[in-house]
Design a protein around this motif. Sequence first.
Motif, PDB file in Angstrom:
ATOM      1  N   THR A 247       0.827  -1.191   0.000  1.00 41.42           N
ATOM      2  CA  THR A 247       0.000   0.000   0.000  1.00 41.42           C
ATOM      3  C   THR A 247       0.864   1.244   0.000  1.00 41.42           C
ATOM      4  O   THR A 247       2.048   1.221   0.299  1.00 41.42           O
ATOM      5  N   GLY A 248       0.236   2.354  -0.355  1.00 39.41           N
ATOM      6  CA  GLY A 248       0.888   3.642  -0.178  1.00 39.41           C
ATOM      7  C   GLY A 248       1.702   4.130  -1.352  1.00 39.41           C
ATOM      8  O   GLY A 248       2.421   5.110  -1.224  1.00 39.41           O
ATOM      9  N   ARG A 249       1.605   3.537  -2.549  1.00 42.23           N
ATOM     10  CA  ARG A 249       2.358   4.053  -3.679  1.00 42.23           C
ATOM     11  C   ARG A 249       1.671   5.289  -4.216  1.00 42.23           C
ATOM     12  O   ARG A 249       0.460   5.378  -4.315  1.00 42.23           O
ATOM     13  N   GLU A 250       2.482   6.298  -4.600  1.00 41.66           N
ATOM     14  CA  GLU A 250       1.909   7.546  -5.059  1.00 41.66           C
ATOM     15  C   GLU A 250       1.439   7.448  -6.500  1.00 41.66           C
ATOM     16  O   GLU A 250       0.452   8.068  -6.874  1.00 41.66           O
TER      17      GLU A 250
ATOM     18  N   ASP B 205     -11.802   1.237   1.504  1.00 43.14           N
ATOM     19  CA  ASP B 205     -10.586   1.970   1.837  1.00 43.14           C
ATOM     20  C   ASP B 205      -9.619   1.827   0.664  1.00 43.14           C
ATOM     21  O   ASP B 205      -9.035   0.760   0.465  1.00 43.14           O
ATOM     22  N   PRO B 206      -9.440   2.867  -0.139  1.00 41.43           N
ATOM     23  CA  PRO B 206      -8.580   2.755  -1.321  1.00 41.43           C
ATOM     24  C   PRO B 206      -7.123   2.467  -0.996  1.00 41.43           C
ATOM     25  O   PRO B 206      -6.360   2.075  -1.874  1.00 41.43           O
ATOM     26  N   GLY B 207      -6.731   2.623   0.279  1.00 44.94           N
ATOM     27  CA  GLY B 207      -5.367   2.312   0.658  1.00 44.94           C
ATOM     28  C   GLY B 207      -5.221   0.936   1.267  1.00 44.94           C
ATOM     29  O   GLY B 207      -4.144   0.559   1.698  1.00 44.94           O
TER      30      GLY B 207
ATOM     31  N   THR C 176     -12.240   2.335  -6.065  1.00 42.13           N
ATOM     32  CA  THR C 176     -13.465   2.893  -5.511  1.00 42.13           C
ATOM     33  C   THR C 176     -14.488   1.792  -5.292  1.00 42.13           C
ATOM     34  O   THR C 176     -14.348   0.676  -5.816  1.00 42.13           O
ATOM     35  N   ARG C 177     -15.534   2.118  -4.536  1.00 44.85           N
ATOM     36  CA  ARG C 177     -16.606   1.159  -4.312  1.00 44.85           C
ATOM     37  C   ARG C 177     -17.259   0.755  -5.637  1.00 44.85           C
ATOM     38  O   ARG C 177     -17.567  -0.425  -5.861  1.00 44.85           O
TER      39      ARG C 177
END
Length: 353
Positions: free
Chosen positions: A34-37, A152-154, A179-180
């Motif tokens: 997770t957490g890639r820009e 949660d997109p992350g 997204t949902r």
Amino acid sequence: MTPMTTGLWMFRRHRPAAVLVVLVVTAVAMAGCTGREESRSPSPTASPTATATASVTPTPDTVSVPGGEKPPTVFDDDCERMISPTAVADVIGFPVTVRNEGTATAVANLGGLGCTWEGEGGIIRAAAMPQAALGETEFPADQIPYYFEECDPGWVCGWRGEGERLWTAVSFQLWSGMTREAVDAWGQEIGAAITAAFGVTAYPSWEREDAEWWPVLDCARVAERLSTELGTSVTGEAGGYHDPPAPEVLLAAEASHESQCYLTFGPQQPPVEVLTAGGQAWAVPFFESDQPYDVGVDGITAYGNSGYDSIDSSAYSLTDGVNAATVYLRTQDELPSDEILRGLAVIAAEGWR
């Protein structure tokens, strides 16, 4: 049971901080995913729902499965038969490869299958379980928003499908842009493909003999019974998951009567942890290297868990030929661990009642 992980959602039972153990598991934690820009954002537009075009192969008469045996696995335990990496890639928009992590014991106990695919854009997990194996078990209503409505997109977003013969779930951990709406579209398309593939398999109709399955434990009652057996004061309380399990695991665990108790022998003593499950005798011993351990109780077979690594505690698996339990015992407590294990074996032989 010895917890397994299924890629996206990490699931393990909660263990008090006082019990310092290291449990060998095969999965790799997802924290680094997770957490890639910068990321790709696959289109959330779903293509037409997949439909079965081949004729359905006739299934044999209903098979009777003994309560402690593993039922037939959907898709013959073959992820390629459930859905191919190419089909997954066509839906999510980037190439993936199968990552073999195995199916959680609770899911396999119901004839289910879980598969994981990964690529540069993220990781996808899909699971399928026969509806008939779930019986009247339903997904916990209070957990539906967390698993299938929020996103949660992350972290992880999930989708589920409930067909007449097959329950499916697809979990996504992708880079930013998830997204949902996108997850619902991807899930519906992957779920439809899995359901269509299942429709042309010769998966047998089967019934499980569960009259001798252990119930969900009343931990206070177990502690009371153990107090009598050992001649010392024991208190008990129910445990839970430290991290959210995969949705298929949460549902399958309920259908398999899985439970967990912490049994405490004094305010300064870390608790003994007991996990039980109905119908999982087929999974004992957990490892080929597990050695039999004589508990001296008729009807109960025990093994030392060779996959458990700790400097001050040991793990044992117990079975009555139908059900299974795992017991985590401190090896430096005042009360000998052999006495505790034997006491628990006596209660297990009574069906924990």
